[in-house]
Design a protein around this motif. Structure first.
Motif, PDB file in Angstrom:
ATOM      1  N   ARG A 146       9.402   5.626   0.062  1.00  0.00           N
ATOM      2  CA  ARG A 146       8.020   5.323   0.396  1.00  0.00           C
ATOM      3  C   ARG A 146       7.604   4.012  -0.264  1.00  0.00           C
ATOM      4  O   ARG A 146       7.781   3.839  -1.462  1.00  0.00           O
ATOM      5  CB  ARG A 146       7.093   6.463  -0.060  1.00  0.00           C
ATOM      6  CG  ARG A 146       7.297   7.758   0.725  1.00  0.00           C
ATOM      7  CD  ARG A 146       6.556   8.927   0.119  1.00  0.00           C
ATOM      8  NE  ARG A 146       6.574  10.090   1.018  1.00  0.00           N
ATOM      9  CZ  ARG A 146       7.576  10.971   1.089  1.00  0.00           C
ATOM     10  NH1 ARG A 146       8.628  10.838   0.286  1.00  0.00           N
ATOM     11  NH2 ARG A 146       7.521  11.973   1.937  1.00  0.00           N
ATOM     12  N   ALA A 147       7.056   3.104   0.537  1.00  0.00           N
ATOM     13  CA  ALA A 147       6.558   1.832   0.017  1.00  0.00           C
ATOM     14  C   ALA A 147       5.202   2.056  -0.636  1.00  0.00           C
ATOM     15  O   ALA A 147       4.324   2.711  -0.060  1.00  0.00           O
ATOM     16  CB  ALA A 147       6.439   0.812   1.136  1.00  0.00           C
ATOM     17  N   VAL A 148       5.038   1.536  -1.854  1.00  0.00           N
ATOM     18  CA  VAL A 148       3.803   1.768  -2.602  1.00  0.00           C
ATOM     19  C   VAL A 148       3.293   0.469  -3.227  1.00  0.00           C
ATOM     20  O   VAL A 148       4.057  -0.444  -3.517  1.00  0.00           O
ATOM     21  CB  VAL A 148       4.002   2.815  -3.726  1.00  0.00           C
ATOM     22  CG1 VAL A 148       4.366   4.168  -3.139  1.00  0.00           C
ATOM     23  CG2 VAL A 148       5.075   2.360  -4.722  1.00  0.00           C
ATOM     24  N   MET A 149       1.987   0.414  -3.429  1.00  0.00           N
ATOM     25  CA  MET A 149       1.353  -0.607  -4.249  1.00  0.00           C
ATOM     26  C   MET A 149       0.241   0.076  -5.032  1.00  0.00           C
ATOM     27  O   MET A 149      -0.563   0.815  -4.456  1.00  0.00           O
ATOM     28  CB  MET A 149       0.788  -1.758  -3.417  1.00  0.00           C
ATOM     29  CG  MET A 149       0.047  -2.808  -4.266  1.00  0.00           C
ATOM     30  SD  MET A 149      -0.667  -4.183  -3.299  1.00  0.00           S
ATOM     31  CE  MET A 149       0.761  -5.283  -3.184  1.00  0.00           C
ATOM     32  N   GLY A 150       0.203  -0.122  -6.347  1.00  0.00           N
ATOM     33  CA  GLY A 150      -0.810   0.526  -7.159  1.00  0.00           C
ATOM     34  C   GLY A 150      -1.178  -0.303  -8.369  1.00  0.00           C
ATOM     35  O   GLY A 150      -0.464  -1.234  -8.757  1.00  0.00           O
ATOM     36  N   ASP A 151      -2.295   0.043  -8.984  1.00  0.00           N
ATOM     37  CA  ASP A 151      -2.747  -0.598 -10.214  1.00  0.00           C
ATOM     38  C   ASP A 151      -3.795   0.309 -10.858  1.00  0.00           C
ATOM     39  O   ASP A 151      -4.531   1.014 -10.156  1.00  0.00           O
ATOM     40  CB  ASP A 151      -3.345  -1.973  -9.923  1.00  0.00           C
ATOM     41  CG  ASP A 151      -3.408  -2.863 -11.167  1.00  0.00           C
ATOM     42  OD1 ASP A 151      -2.928  -2.423 -12.232  1.00  0.00           O
ATOM     43  OD2 ASP A 151      -3.931  -3.982 -11.069  1.00  0.00           O
ATOM     44  N   ARG A 210       3.724  -4.133   4.748  1.00  0.00           N
ATOM     45  CA  ARG A 210       3.166  -5.381   4.232  1.00  0.00           C
ATOM     46  C   ARG A 210       1.780  -5.067   3.673  1.00  0.00           C
ATOM     47  O   ARG A 210       0.912  -4.586   4.397  1.00  0.00           O
ATOM     48  CB  ARG A 210       3.079  -6.441   5.325  1.00  0.00           C
ATOM     49  CG  ARG A 210       2.401  -7.732   4.866  1.00  0.00           C
ATOM     50  CD  ARG A 210       2.289  -8.744   5.985  1.00  0.00           C
ATOM     51  NE  ARG A 210       3.573  -9.353   6.265  1.00  0.00           N
ATOM     52  CZ  ARG A 210       4.081  -9.511   7.489  1.00  0.00           C
ATOM     53  NH1 ARG A 210       3.408  -9.082   8.546  1.00  0.00           N
ATOM     54  NH2 ARG A 210       5.255 -10.096   7.668  1.00  0.00           N
ATOM     55  N   PHE A 211       1.603  -5.303   2.380  1.00  0.00           N
ATOM     56  CA  PHE A 211       0.320  -5.043   1.729  1.00  0.00           C
ATOM     57  C   PHE A 211      -0.498  -6.338   1.695  1.00  0.00           C
ATOM     58  O   PHE A 211      -0.183  -7.267   0.940  1.00  0.00           O
ATOM     59  CB  PHE A 211       0.532  -4.533   0.306  1.00  0.00           C
ATOM     60  CG  PHE A 211       1.200  -3.186   0.228  1.00  0.00           C
ATOM     61  CD1 PHE A 211       0.485  -2.024   0.486  1.00  0.00           C
ATOM     62  CD2 PHE A 211       2.543  -3.087  -0.109  1.00  0.00           C
ATOM     63  CE1 PHE A 211       1.096  -0.778   0.407  1.00  0.00           C
ATOM     64  CE2 PHE A 211       3.163  -1.844  -0.194  1.00  0.00           C
ATOM     65  CZ  PHE A 211       2.440  -0.688   0.063  1.00  0.00           C
ATOM     66  N   THR A 212      -1.539  -6.407   2.522  1.00  0.00           N
ATOM     67  CA  THR A 212      -2.346  -7.633   2.615  1.00  0.00           C
ATOM     68  C   THR A 212      -3.840  -7.372   2.598  1.00  0.00           C
ATOM     69  O   THR A 212      -4.619  -8.322   2.539  1.00  0.00           O
ATOM     70  CB  THR A 212      -2.003  -8.406   3.902  1.00  0.00           C
ATOM     71  OG1 THR A 212      -2.269  -7.566   5.039  1.00  0.00           O
ATOM     72  CG2 THR A 212      -0.554  -8.853   3.928  1.00  0.00           C
ATOM     73  N   THR A 213      -4.260  -6.115   2.664  1.00  0.00           N
ATOM     74  CA  THR A 213      -5.680  -5.806   2.811  1.00  0.00           C
ATOM     75  C   THR A 213      -6.236  -5.148   1.557  1.00  0.00           C
ATOM     76  O   THR A 213      -5.507  -4.565   0.753  1.00  0.00           O
ATOM     77  CB  THR A 213      -5.912  -4.876   4.005  1.00  0.00           C
ATOM     78  OG1 THR A 213      -5.229  -3.636   3.776  1.00  0.00           O
ATOM     79  CG2 THR A 213      -5.393  -5.506   5.283  1.00  0.00           C
ATOM     80  N   GLY A 214      -7.553  -5.224   1.404  1.00  0.00           N
ATOM     81  CA  GLY A 214      -8.212  -4.549   0.295  1.00  0.00           C
ATOM     82  C   GLY A 214      -7.850  -5.161  -1.047  1.00  0.00           C
ATOM     83  O   GLY A 214      -7.496  -6.332  -1.159  1.00  0.00           O
TER      84      GLY A 214
END
Length: 254
Positions: A146-151, A210-214
């Motif tokens: 699973r592709a993830v992006m977090g902070d 592709r993470f580009t929003t928010g």
């Protein structure tokens, strides 16, 4: 490995011989393995060279406790200095008891490393610090990358519970991951797996997300390039790594 034109390369094909190399629980390794690639762990384990396959393969065996882990890493790097990318090719011996993260992580305790993102049943948990990459976790109801992006211990952009790769997930099969972190904090996650081969029987790298929003990652933050395996039961895991390499920008501010 020297860089040129403001770029910093790192990585290795692991063609050296790593047999009979072990580290102890009291003093986890925190040093260079090859090509600017370091290593840290929770508890003891060992390195070996896989000699029945070509191209140089580093086999990393974890200790036998639940949540014992091992980490290849390089950095830290800042996306404000230019695009950062990482590629890794790997496989694991037991799909049902392993968790894997490959990508970039802002937080990685060098004495007690923790998975940046963890998936259990149907929920992704984001641990402290920024991250982008792939999570595979045997604690999930459905096995997949699973592709993830977090902070800040939460999903950002539109990561949610991660974007499934719909990969063919079995033990002893190679996976290739490419993760890109851009100067504006956006990024991409690409995966090649045995279920998506081309006419030459080579795995196709597919862009999973592709993470580009928010809200995106903070470009001035510092990130490690990471390939990590962690036990999901009281049994050792073996992560075999064909290669781990990438490139980052150099900080010219002075």
């Amino acid at each position: 490995m020297a860089g040129a034109n403001g770029r910093i390369p790192f990585g290795s094909d692991f063609t050296a011989i790593y047999d009979s190399l072990a580290w102890g629980a009291a003093s986890p390794v925190a040093g260079e393995i090859a090509g600017g690639v370091g290593f840290v762990s929770v508890n003891e384990g060992s390195f070996a060279s896989t000699v029945d396959e070509s191209g140089g393969i580093l086999a990393i065996t974890t200790d036998t406790g639940d949540n014992d882990n091992a980490v290849l890493l390089a950095g830290k790097f800042s996306p404000r200095d230019g695009q950062i990318w990482l590629e890794a090719r790997f496989k694991y011996a037991t799909a049902t008891t392993a968790s894997v993260f490959v990508g970039f992580a802002e937080t990685m305790a060098l004495d007690t490393p923790v998975m940046p993102a963890e998936f259990a049943t149907a929920t992704m948990t984001y641990n402290p610090g920024g991250m982008i990459g792939f999570n595979y976790d045997a604690d999930g109801t459905t096995d997949d990358f699973r592709a993830v992006m977090g902070d800040g211990s939460a999903a950002i952009s539109d990561s949610g519970n991660g974007t499934r790769a719909n990969a063919t997930v079995t033990a002893d099969r190679w996976f290739e991951a490419r993760v890109i972190l851009n100067p504006d904090g956006s990024g991409e996650c690409w995966l090649g797996d045995s279920g998506h081969a081309n006419s030459s029987s080579m795995n196709n790298l597919r862009m999973i997300k592709r993470f580009t929003t928010g809200t995106l990652l903070t470009p001035t933050d510092l990130f490690y390039a990471v390939l990590m395996v962690e036990n999901r039961s009281g049994a050792a895991n073996v992560l075999e790594v064909d290669y781990f390499f990438g490139e980052a920008g150099r900080d010219w501010r002075f």
